[in-house]
Design a protein around this motif. Structure first.
Motif: not given
Length: 245
Positions: A195, A121, A197-198, A110-111, A113
């Motif tokens: 994105d 991410g 995750s975001e 998540r940070e 990638r």
């Protein structure tokens, strides 16, 4: 005249549905080519079993194979395959985390990638935000920052991203180590993804790949072995803060 029917969605979905094949595709989602031995380790299966899976993925058009001497390397057939994997990851329920290692790996993805060959991410979204802030890219739809438009599909590459090169593009991208005068390839310069995750935009396309390569070459970002997650180095954190705020 040759006629074709509807896309064979069921066949593609079946290829993604097998757990070992899904792990192979996830391992290749950063755009690199990997040997079968490493993919077997990633998928947690024997070399013989992964060979069968790779054959099916090749036959289904999801993978390409490249020979180097006696070795064979496998990669995704293109960014559209990576986008499909990202889309499925977005709608899939998370696997239960049974160890600290799994938890750390999920947080790392998540940070920061790679999404095929560009950065995603929080890091990928922050990079795009910084480029917009410095007017290297400008929004063309009246929106602000990297917010997703209501009509943008989640976890997919956009057919028409709401950004264009801005007045400071040559200067800012030059500071990042990207030469916009580089001879163009057949790939579109500007592409963007939502994105997963975001749920905001990040930079993709040829320009996204150039930015990712520049950060890797300058050791601002480092790949993690056998993972899609990448790490932002201290040098990268300071450099990107100075360049993009």
């Amino acid at each position: 005249m040759e006629f074709t029917g509807d896309a064979d969605v069921a066949r593609a979905a079946a290829l993604l549905a097998e757990p070992a094949r899904a792990k192979v595709l996830m391992a290749l989602a950063d755009g690199r080519a990997l040997p079968a031995s490493l993919l077997a380790t990633e998928a947690g299966v024997s070399p013989q079993t992964v060979s069968s899976h790779l054959h099916k993925l090749l036959d289904g058009g999801l993978l390409e194979m490249e020979r180097s001497g006696r070795h064979r390397y496998y990669r995704l057939a293109g960014p559209e395959v990576a986008a499909a994997v990202e889309a499925v990851a977005r709608i899939a329920k998370p696997q239960p985390i049974n160890s600290l290692r799994q938890s750390t790996r999920a947080a790392a993805l998540r940070e920061a990638r790679t999404c095929y060959d560009h950065l995603a991410g929080r890091l990928g979204v922050a990079l795009l935000e910084g480029l917009v802030r410095r007017e290297a890219l400008v929004r063309t739809d009246g929106g602000t920052g990297t917010d997703r438009r209501p009509e943008d599909p989640l976890a997919q590459q956009l057919p028409d991203g709401p950004y264009a090169l801005g007045p400071t593009a040559s200067e800012v991208f030059g500071e990042l180590g990207v030469d916009l005068s580089e001879k163009p390839s057949g790939r579109r310069l500007l592409r963007f993804c939502v994105d997963w995750s975001e749920q905001r935009h990040h930079l993709a396309g040829r320009l996204g790949a150039m930015v990712a390569n520049a950060t890797l070459e300058r050791d601002w970002v480092r790949r993690r072995p056998r993972q899609r997650a990448v790490d932002l180095t201290d040098a990268g954190r300071h450099a990107l803060a100075d360049l993009l705020g």
